[in-house]
Design a protein around this motif. Structure first.
Motif, PDB file in Angstrom:
ATOM      1  N   HIS A   1       7.691 -14.872   6.853  1.00 60.91           N
ATOM      2  CA  HIS A   1       8.676 -15.446   6.779  1.00 60.91           C
ATOM      3  C   HIS A   1       8.289 -15.803   5.096  1.00 60.91           C
ATOM      4  N   PRO A   2       8.931 -15.376   3.684  1.00 63.53           N
ATOM      5  CA  PRO A   2       9.720 -13.607   4.591  1.00 63.53           C
ATOM      6  C   PRO A   2       8.851 -12.717   4.421  1.00 63.53           C
ATOM      7  N   PRO A   3       9.856 -11.347   5.516  1.00 61.07           N
ATOM      8  CA  PRO A   3       9.051 -10.197   5.756  1.00 61.07           C
ATOM      9  C   PRO A   3       8.984  -9.582   4.104  1.00 61.07           C
ATOM     10  N   THR A   4       7.607  -8.757   4.397  1.00 66.19           N
ATOM     11  CA  THR A   4       7.071  -8.856   2.582  1.00 66.19           C
ATOM     12  C   THR A   4       6.728  -6.823   3.575  1.00 66.19           C
ATOM     13  N   LEU A   5       6.703  -6.934   2.188  1.00 65.93           N
ATOM     14  CA  LEU A   5       6.070  -4.835   1.838  1.00 65.93           C
ATOM     15  C   LEU A   5       5.042  -4.586   1.134  1.00 65.93           C
ATOM     16  N   ASP A   6       4.774  -5.517   0.450  1.00 71.21           N
ATOM     17  CA  ASP A   6       3.312  -5.681  -0.218  1.00 71.21           C
ATOM     18  C   ASP A   6       2.137  -5.457   0.304  1.00 71.21           C
ATOM     19  N   ASN A   7       1.758  -5.343   1.122  1.00 74.57           N
ATOM     20  CA  ASN A   7       0.729  -4.960   2.356  1.00 74.57           C
ATOM     21  C   ASN A   7       0.926  -3.640   2.286  1.00 74.57           C
ATOM     22  N   TYR A   8       1.802  -2.495   1.968  1.00 69.42           N
ATOM     23  CA  TYR A   8       1.881  -1.431   2.115  1.00 69.42           C
ATOM     24  C   TYR A   8       1.649  -1.419   0.765  1.00 69.42           C
ATOM     25  N   GLY A   9       2.248  -1.298  -0.210  1.00 71.33           N
ATOM     26  CA  GLY A   9       2.752  -1.416  -1.641  1.00 71.33           C
ATOM     27  C   GLY A   9       0.634  -1.236  -1.946  1.00 71.33           C
ATOM     28  N   ASP A  10      -0.160  -2.276  -1.590  1.00 72.09           N
ATOM     29  CA  ASP A  10      -1.508  -2.624  -2.407  1.00 72.09           C
ATOM     30  C   ASP A  10      -1.961  -1.414  -2.056  1.00 72.09           C
ATOM     31  N   LEU A  11      -1.385  -0.735  -0.665  1.00 70.16           N
ATOM     32  CA  LEU A  11      -2.232   0.168  -0.035  1.00 70.16           C
ATOM     33  C   LEU A  11      -2.948   1.287  -0.850  1.00 70.16           C
ATOM     34  N   GLY A  12      -1.540   1.770  -2.124  1.00 70.50           N
ATOM     35  CA  GLY A  12      -2.044   2.938  -3.172  1.00 70.50           C
ATOM     36  C   GLY A  12      -2.741   2.675  -3.543  1.00 70.50           C
ATOM     37  N   GLY A  13      -3.367   0.918  -4.574  1.00 72.32           N
ATOM     38  CA  GLY A  13      -4.053   0.733  -5.354  1.00 72.32           C
ATOM     39  C   GLY A  13      -6.129   0.862  -4.110  1.00 72.32           C
ATOM     40  N   ALA A  14      -5.435   0.903  -2.901  1.00 71.32           N
ATOM     41  CA  ALA A  14      -7.184   1.124  -1.966  1.00 71.32           C
ATOM     42  C   ALA A  14      -7.190   2.690  -1.883  1.00 71.32           C
ATOM     43  N   GLY A  15      -6.417   3.538  -2.907  1.00 62.15           N
ATOM     44  CA  GLY A  15      -6.664   4.580  -2.297  1.00 62.15           C
ATOM     45  C   GLY A  15      -6.552   4.871  -1.310  1.00 62.15           C
ATOM     46  N   PHE A  16      -5.606   4.904  -0.278  1.00 63.95           N
ATOM     47  CA  PHE A  16      -4.667   5.311   0.319  1.00 63.95           C
ATOM     48  C   PHE A  16      -4.771   6.201   0.452  1.00 63.95           C
TER      49      PHE A  16
END
Length: 270
Positions: free
Chosen positions: A47-62
Motif C-alpha cells: 500500500h501502494p504497490p511500488t516498482l522502486d525495489n526493481y529500480g534499485d536493482l540497477g544501482g546494485a549491479g544486478f
C-alpha cells in the motif's frame, strides 16, 4: 465426481497452494515499500504497490550479473549438449575396447557429491591462472554431463539400424549420421536436457561464489546473496532480485513444456 476423486483433487490443491505460496509471498514482497515491510506485517498487501525495489536493482549491479549469468548459461548449454551428443553416440554406436566399462565408470561419477570436487577444481583453475575469469565459470561444466550422456546413449541405442545403414549407403559419414539422423530423432530429449542444464546453471551458487570475487564476473545467485549483507537484509530488494531471476526460467518452461512431456513419453520415464 466420486468422493475418492474429490479427496484426490483436494490433496492436489493443498499441495499446489503449499508449493506456490512462497513464490506468491515473494512476489508480493517485491512490490511492497521497504518502510511498510519493516513496520507492518509481511503478509499485508502493498500500500501502494511500488516498482522502486526493481529500480534499485540497477544501482546494485544486478544488470551486469544478469548478463554474466545469461552468457555463462548459454555457453554451458551449447557445450554440454554438443559434447554429450558426441560422447553418447560413441558409447551407443561405435565399437572400441573397454567401451561399456568406461561408460559405466563415467556414469558412476553421478554418485559423487558436487561439493567433493570444489577444492580440486579450484586448485586446477588457480594453477592455470583462470581464477576470477569467465572461463573458470564454464570450463568445469561445458564438456558434457554424466546424466545427459547416459540419457542420450540409451535413446541412441533405440534408433533403428536401418536408418543409420540407409544414411551410410547415401555416403554419410559419422558426423552426418549424428546431425541428420540422431539429432532429429532426439529433439524432445535435447530440449529437456537443455532446460535441465539451464535451470541447474542459472541457479548455480557454490562454484561461482568460490571461483570469483568482486563484481566483474558475479552471477545472479551470488549477487542476490550479496544484497542481504550490502543492504542490511532489505528483503523487499532481495525478493525483487529473486523474482527477476525466476522469470526467464518460468518463461522457458511455459514455452517448452510440450517438449518435456514428449521426452517423457519417448524415454518411458515414470
Amino acid at each position: 465426481m466420486t468422493s475418492r476423486n474429490a479427496a484426490i483433487y483436494a490433496l492436489l490443491t493443498i499441495g499446489a497452494v503449499i508449493t506456490l505460496a512462497p513464490f506468491g509471498l515473494g512476489l508480493l514482497t517485491s512490490f511492497t515499500p521497504a518502510r511498510q515491510f519493516a513496520t507492518g506485517s509481511p503478509l499485508s498487501w502493498p500500500h501502494p504497490p511500488t516498482l522502486d525495489n526493481y529500480g534499485d536493482l540497477g544501482g546494485a549491479g544486478f544488470g551486469r550479473a544478469a548478463a554474466v549469468t545469461t552468457l555463462m548459461t548459454a555457453v554451458i548449454v551449447v557445450g554440454q549438449l554438443s559434447f554429450s551428443v558426441l560422447a553418447a553416440y560413441a558409447f551407443a554406436r561405435l565399437e572400441f575396447p573397454g567401451r561399456d566399462k568406461l561408460f559405466w565408470v563415467y556414469v558412476a561419477t553421478l554418485m559423487v557429491p558436487a561439493t567433493v570436487t570444489v577444492v580440486p577444481l579450484y586448485l586446477m583453475m588457480a594453477q592455470l591462472g583462470l581464477r576470477n575469469t569467465f572461463w573458470a565459470l564454464v570450463l568445469p561444466f561445458v564438456f558434457g554431463s554424466p546424466y545427459a550422456i547416459f540419457l542420450l546413449r540409451q535413446h541412441f541405442r533405440t534408433v533403428p539400424n536401418d536408418l543409420i545403414n540407409a544414411a551410410r549407403l547415401d555416403g554419410a559419414n559419422t558426423l552426418d549420421v549424428i546431425v541428420h539422423v540422431m539429432l532429429p530423432a532426439s529433439r524432445p530429449i535435447l530440449v529437456t536436457l537443455g532446460l535441465i542444464t539451464v535451470v541447474s546453471q542459472w541457479n548455480n551458487f557454490m562454484w561461482p561464489l568460490v571461483i570469483t570475487s568482486g563484481d566483474k564476473w558475479r552471477v545472479l545467485t551470488v549477487a542476490t546473496a550479496a544484497l542481504q549483507s550490502r543492504y542490511n537484509a532489505q528483503w523487499t530488494l532481495v525478493m525483487a532480485a529473486t523474482t527477476v531471476a525466476m522469470i526467464p526460467l518460468i518463461v522457458l518452461f511455459m514455452v517448452f513444456q510440450r517438449r518435456i512431456v514428449q521426452s517423457i513419453v519417448v524415454t518411458g520415464i515414470k
